[in-house]
Every structure is written in C-alpha cells, then in structure tokens.
Design an enzyme around this catalytic site. Structure first.
Site, PDB file in Angstrom:
ATOM      1  N   GLY A  51       0.960  -1.135  -0.251  1.00 30.98           N
ATOM      2  CA  GLY A  51      -0.012  -0.298  -0.081  1.00 30.98           C
ATOM      3  C   GLY A  51       1.439   1.269  -0.102  1.00 30.98           C
ATOM      4  N   SER A  53       2.633   3.093   2.220  1.00 31.55           N
ATOM      5  CA  SER A  53       3.438   2.714   4.211  1.00 31.55           C
ATOM      6  C   SER A  53       3.262   4.545   4.873  1.00 31.55           C
ATOM      7  CB  SER A  53       4.737   3.197   3.661  1.00 31.55           C
ATOM      8  OG  SER A  53       6.051   3.599   3.039  1.00 31.55           O
ATOM      9  N   CYS A  83       6.297  -5.567   0.735  1.00 26.80           N
ATOM     10  CA  CYS A  83       6.450  -3.855  -0.019  1.00 26.80           C
ATOM     11  C   CYS A  83       5.567  -2.862   1.000  1.00 26.80           C
ATOM     12  CB  CYS A  83       5.246  -3.977  -1.055  1.00 26.80           C
ATOM     13  SG  CYS A  83       5.938  -2.682  -2.255  1.00 26.80           S
ATOM     14  N   ARG A 112      12.668   3.643   0.475  1.00 29.15           N
ATOM     15  CA  ARG A 112      11.378   3.207   0.082  1.00 29.15           C
ATOM     16  C   ARG A 112      11.456   3.626  -1.532  1.00 29.15           C
ATOM     17  NH1 ARG A 112       8.257   7.954   1.333  1.00 29.15           N
ATOM     18  NH2 ARG A 112       6.691   6.945   0.364  1.00 29.15           N
ATOM     19  N   HIS A 176       5.186  -8.467  -3.794  1.00 28.65           N
ATOM     20  CA  HIS A 176       3.806  -8.600  -3.589  1.00 28.65           C
ATOM     21  C   HIS A 176       3.482 -10.200  -4.134  1.00 28.65           C
ATOM     22  CE1 HIS A 176       2.122  -4.841  -2.977  1.00 28.65           C
ATOM     23  NE2 HIS A 176       3.083  -4.271  -3.648  1.00 28.65           N
ATOM     24  N   GLU A 178       1.601 -12.176  -2.492  1.00 24.72           N
ATOM     25  CA  GLU A 178      -0.053 -12.163  -3.222  1.00 24.72           C
ATOM     26  C   GLU A 178      -0.405 -12.352  -4.499  1.00 24.72           C
ATOM     27  OE1 GLU A 178       0.136  -7.677  -2.207  1.00 24.72           O
ATOM     28  OE2 GLU A 178       1.367 -10.015  -1.823  1.00 24.72           O
TER      29      GLU A 178
END
Length: 195
Positions: A51, A53, A83, A112, A176, A178
């Site tokens: 998302g 941070s 992430c 980042r 990611h 997922e």
C-alpha cells in the site's frame, strides 16, 4: 492459537488486503481483516500488506492501532510485511517522508521506492531460500534492504539487494507474493506460527 487453525489478521485500513485474506484462507488459516485494536487482539499473527507506507502509519495512529501493533510485534507476534509492510516493520527507513513512523522490530534499514516509480515496476523469477522453484515476484514501487542486522536472514535478493528477509518471528518481502495465487511464501510465514 485456536487448534490447528491460527487466526491471521491482515491490516486492512489501506493496502492490498483481499488477496492476502484469500491466500491465507487457502492455506488453512482463519484470516480476518484488522481495522481496530479489538480485532488485533484476536490475532495469532499479522500480515502488513502493500500500500502506501506513510498513509498506513498515519491511519494506524488515527485508529489507535499503531501502539497496539508495536506492542504485539515487540511481544513476539509473528508478522509478515509485504512491500509497504516491509517498510512498516523496518527499524530504520532511508528516503522516508519527514516524520514517517514505523512499527519497527525488524533490524533492517529499508529504502523506500528503491526500484523507482510506478512506471519502473517489474516482475522477476527469484530463487527463494527453502523453496525448490523460484517465486514469481512482482515489484511495484518496491523498497529494498540497504542494511540487515546480524540476526536477519536474507531469503531472496534482486539487483544485488535483499528483497526478502526473516528475523525470528518477523518476515518481510519487497515484492507482492499474494498476487499470483502461488501461496508458497505465505506458507513459509504460516509455518513460523508452529515454532
């Protein structure tokens, strides 16, 4: 832990929530969305998704979740950050926004947006410690680890930087895992719960 089905929460105030819930449920966990401290109390473990941070940390503070999250992580709750979640778990951020807060606990310095902007997003087949076949890694405005403390195990690297790490009850990936329904990286995390 409730029997053999651990309750794994997914931080759900912002970020890539639904796919994590689906992957965890497919692995046999009871997966719940966490938006309030009372929901966090029901969790045996937690996933901090991708998302934004800075937004995630601000929302966690607004919803009185930041301090409970810090307490649970410091107290040994298994936590997996992906992430932006990796950034939230880091003890130190390089290139962070002014005053950016983290949950902390993972002895790393994370940069980042290390791989660049949204247009620099990429995919790669990455060898991953403990897995026979590479994982399909999707990097979207992803961080990388610039410094890993002595107790931090590097699980995968990309562009000569760690992009997956584990330290005790904490695990984090820059990418990611997922998004493609693979589930193997999540399984490594879920297996931490049995230790």
């Amino acid at each position: 832990m409730a029997g053999s089905r651990p309750t794994v929460g997914v931080f759900a105030l912002q970020g890539d929530v639904r796919e994590h819930l689906h992957t965890l449920a497919a692995l046999g966990a009871t997966a719940i969305a966490v938006r309030r401290p009372a929901e966090l109390e029901d969790c045996d473990a937690l996933v901090l998704p991708g998302g934004e941070s800075t937004t995630m940390a601000k929302l966690a503070r607004t919803f009185d979740l930041l301090e409970p999250l810090r307490e649970r992580v410091a107290g040994g709750m298994p936590t997996f950050g992906t992430c932006a979640g990796m950034i939230l778990l880091a003890d130190e951020i390089s290139g962070g926004a002014a005053g950016q807060e983290t949950i902390g606990g993972l002895d790393v310095t994370v940069r980042r947006n290390a791989f660049g902007r949204q247009v620099d997003s990429f995919e790669a087949a990455l060898p991953f410690a403990g897995l026979e076949e590479p994982v399909h890694a999707v990097f979207i405005r992803a961080p990388w680890v610039e410094r890993a403390g002595e107790g931090v195990e590097v699980l995968a690297t990309a562009h000569d930087h760690p992009v997956a790490v584990r330290q005790g009850h904490l695990m984090a990936t820059s990418f990611h895992p997922e998004v493609d329904g693979d589930g193997r990286v999540h399984r490594i995390f879920v297996e931490l719960l049995g230790r």
